[in-house]
Design a protein around this motif. Structure first.
Motif, mmCIF file in Angstrom:
data_model
loop_
_atom_site.group_PDB
_atom_site.id
_atom_site.type_symbol
_atom_site.label_atom_id
_atom_site.label_comp_id
_atom_site.label_asym_id
_atom_site.label_seq_id
_atom_site.Cartn_x
_atom_site.Cartn_y
_atom_site.Cartn_z
ATOM 1 N N THR A 288 0.755 -1.241 -0.054
ATOM 2 C CA THR A 288 0.087 0.044 -0.066
ATOM 3 C C THR A 288 0.753 1.362 0.038
ATOM 4 O O THR A 288 1.771 1.255 0.684
ATOM 5 C CB THR A 288 -0.892 0.127 1.269
ATOM 6 O OG1 THR A 288 -1.704 1.402 1.126
ATOM 7 C CG2 THR A 288 -0.142 -0.159 2.620
ATOM 8 N N GLU A 290 0.537 3.827 1.656
ATOM 9 C CA GLU A 290 0.630 4.353 2.894
ATOM 10 C C GLU A 290 2.198 4.243 3.432
ATOM 11 O O GLU A 290 2.539 4.842 4.333
ATOM 12 C CB GLU A 290 -0.383 3.764 3.956
ATOM 13 C CG GLU A 290 -1.652 4.048 3.645
ATOM 14 C CD GLU A 290 -2.213 5.428 4.115
ATOM 15 O OE1 GLU A 290 -1.298 6.077 4.845
ATOM 16 O OE2 GLU A 290 -2.984 5.993 3.412
ATOM 17 N N ARG A 293 3.843 7.172 2.304
ATOM 18 C CA ARG A 293 2.947 8.362 2.765
ATOM 19 C C ARG A 293 3.423 8.964 4.118
ATOM 20 O O ARG A 293 3.651 9.912 4.222
ATOM 21 C CB ARG A 293 1.470 8.304 2.671
ATOM 22 C CG ARG A 293 0.755 9.574 2.944
ATOM 23 C CD ARG A 293 -0.720 9.207 3.036
ATOM 24 N NE ARG A 293 -1.437 10.551 3.080
ATOM 25 C CZ ARG A 293 -2.861 10.697 3.058
ATOM 26 N NH1 ARG A 293 -3.312 9.543 2.713
ATOM 27 N NH2 ARG A 293 -3.236 11.714 3.180
ATOM 28 N N CYS A 369 0.209 9.369 -3.016
ATOM 29 C CA CYS A 369 0.521 9.831 -1.585
ATOM 30 C C CYS A 369 0.117 11.170 -1.408
ATOM 31 O O CYS A 369 -0.364 11.590 -0.187
ATOM 32 C CB CYS A 369 2.076 9.555 -1.209
ATOM 33 S SG CYS A 369 2.414 7.746 -1.230
#
Length: 523
Positions: A288, A290, A293, A369
């Protein structure tokens, strides 16, 4: 043959059975040269899905006494090496995937105990005639076996750093784990070679340097084995010819990693693109966004500005020397960027001391992101970039100047607004969408100098090439004249068709942007 002791060669055979297999067996020649030497401890860190496990499985098949792999290596590059037979299936080998042990236990102490019990089970089953001083002591049992048979051990450890990635905050557990590995391998006569793979370089805690015997081969410096995890340009070019894939597109999507001066491709993505005959975000889909990010949103001075420049396609300065080789200890923007290099989201250039986003696949991950909030000005510029490109093609100089001014104003800090780097970044961001159909080269050697930005269209694209020259407190005509006088169009020797000469000037006093666009035809 056991689960961990002297495993077979089945895992390497799977690689050989695959539709696409790239021969990396010359790595064995290098590891052979290190067997029973002071350099016998090797730690290779690469991003996920970069060929680490395949290389480890190859070494297992080659060294393990639990199998006969002579037929597997027949016809491969290593077979021609004079030392090929000398080491083939001659060693007791212990294979460990630390991720497996960590997933079966609740804490580091339990994990270490389980590792020891499982290895001891294999050892005692294989060597029942050895008189063990203490058959619950792994290190002493290995010493006893070596003393009786004089056959040294090779350790192949995959995912060695998983405890640092999963138990990020538990420093006590990490230290116990490092101590376990040190006691198992350091200064032990039974060790002939240790080959560890992971994502992170080896963690060091001040004076606590448990694994200081290891030589590290990372995304920062992997010489002389950089070519063995990742695909080289020669290997990818051959695959493109074999499977009739456009090499230029492959390069744009998956090239860009520079390791010890060598250009490397992401192997996972190349294989997927070849098999599916479609270019897509294959590597980034294995995790992912994330994961990226979290780091680019961190509040370190200068980090946001550097991320904006990276997204715009510009390299940024990088000092990796203070990074602590973990995923929690950050003191600066450089530490965050260095981690992103090791994770594969950035690539570094040691000569220029910079980092950059390697390719189109990873570039899209950065966009994912920032799309959901906090980066509205950057996203506005990206969304408007296609319109700006069309206005440039149409020669609408006023509209082009106004859009560049808008991007410049919204994406430069007050302190950094009035410098050339800020303007260059704004223009790169403003023309973001051009990357879909252009190769964009900065400071390209051209004629009698270096062109600021050269946009070279893909072969399948019918839009014109562009040469963009930036000026600061001069005039747009000065920019156009420089392109002509220094013959920047000479850099497009292999291109025929229309070329746009684009001059952009920023006047610091008036804070006004101006643009001049001229058309030339190259036969």
């Amino acid at each position: 043959m056991g689960i961990y002791l002297n495993p077979g060669n089945m895992d390497f055979q799977r690689a050989l059975n695959s539709k696409i297999y790239v021969d990396k067996t010359e790595l064995i020649a290098y590891t052979n040269s290190l067997v029973m030497t002071e350099q016998q401890f090797i730690c290779v860190s690469r991003p996920r899905r970069f060929g680490k496990s395949m290389a480890a499985n190859m070494l297992i098949a080659y060294y393990s006494r639990g199998c006969d792999s002579s037929r597997q290596f027949s016809g491969l590059k290593i077979e021609k090496n004079p030392d090929f037979r000398k080491h083939l299936n001659r060693y007791n080998l212990i294979r460990l995937n630390m991720q497996d042990f960590l997933s079966k236990t609740n804490h580091a102490e339990e994990m270490i105990k389980r590792i020891q019990r499982e290895i001891l089970f294999d050892l005692i089953s294989e060597f029942p005639d050895v008189k063990y001083f203490d058959d619950t002591d792994l290190v002493r049992s290995l010493q006893d076996i070596f003393a009786k048979y004089s056959v040294p051990f090779i350790f192949i450890i995959d995912e060695w750093d998983c405890i640092f990635r999963i138990n990020k905050e538990d420093q006590e557990a990490q230290k116990k784990y490092l101590d376990f590995l040190r006691n198992l391998m350091k200064d032990q006569s039974y060790v002939a070679l240790a080959y560890m793979t992971g994502i992170l370089p080896i963690k060091k805690y001040g004076q606590h340097s448990a694994l200081n015997m290891f030589y590290e081969y990372s995304m920062m410096n992997a010489f002389p084995i950089e070519e063995f995890t990742g695909f080289t340009e020669t290997e990818v070019s051959a695959l493109c010819v074999q499977y009739q894939i456009c090499y230029d597109d492959m390069k744009k999507w998956y090239d860009g990693y520079t390791v010890s001066g060598r250009s490397l491709y992401n192997p996972r993505s190349v294989v997927e693109a070849v098999l599916r005959k479609c270019f897509d975000n294959y590597w980034t889909k294995t995790e992912t966004y994330e994961a990226l990010r979290i780091y680019i949103q961190m509040d370190y001075d200068g980090l946001r500005e550097k991320i904006e420049r990276l997204i715009a396609g510009e390299p940024v300065p990088l000092n990796p020397n203070k990074y602590q080789n973990d995923m929690t200890t950050f003191e600066s923007a450089d530490d965050v960027l260095t981690l992103l290099v090791h994770l594969g989201y950035l690539t570094s250039d040691r000569e220029s001391e910079t980092c950059s986003i390697p390719n189109q696949e990873v570039q899209q991950e950065f966009i994912n992101c920032i799309e959901d909030g906090g980066w509205e000005n950057v996203m506005d510029a990206i969304r408007a970039s296609d319109t700006l490109l069309q206005m440039t093609f149409a020669g609408n100089e006023k509209a082009v100047a106004e859009q560049i001014a808008k991007v410049h104003e919204e994406n430069a800090s007050v302190l950094q607004y009035n410098n050339e780097t800020s303007l260059s970044c704004a223009i790169s961001l403003a023309y973001y969408s051009a990357r879909k159909n252009y190769s964009i080269i900065r400071e390209m050697p051209a004629g009698k100098g270096f062109a600021d930005l050269v946009f070279i269209p893909d072969r399948k694209c019918s839009t014109p090439a562009m040469i963009v020259e930036l000026k600061w407190n001069h005039s747009v005509q000065t920019a156009i004249d420089q392109i002509r006088q220094k013959k920047y169009t000479d850099c497009l020797n292999h291109y025929t068709g229309e070329i746009l000469l684009v001059g952009i000037n920023y006047d610091r006093k008036s804070r006004k942007h101006t643009c001049r666009i001229e058309h030339v035809n190259k036969c």
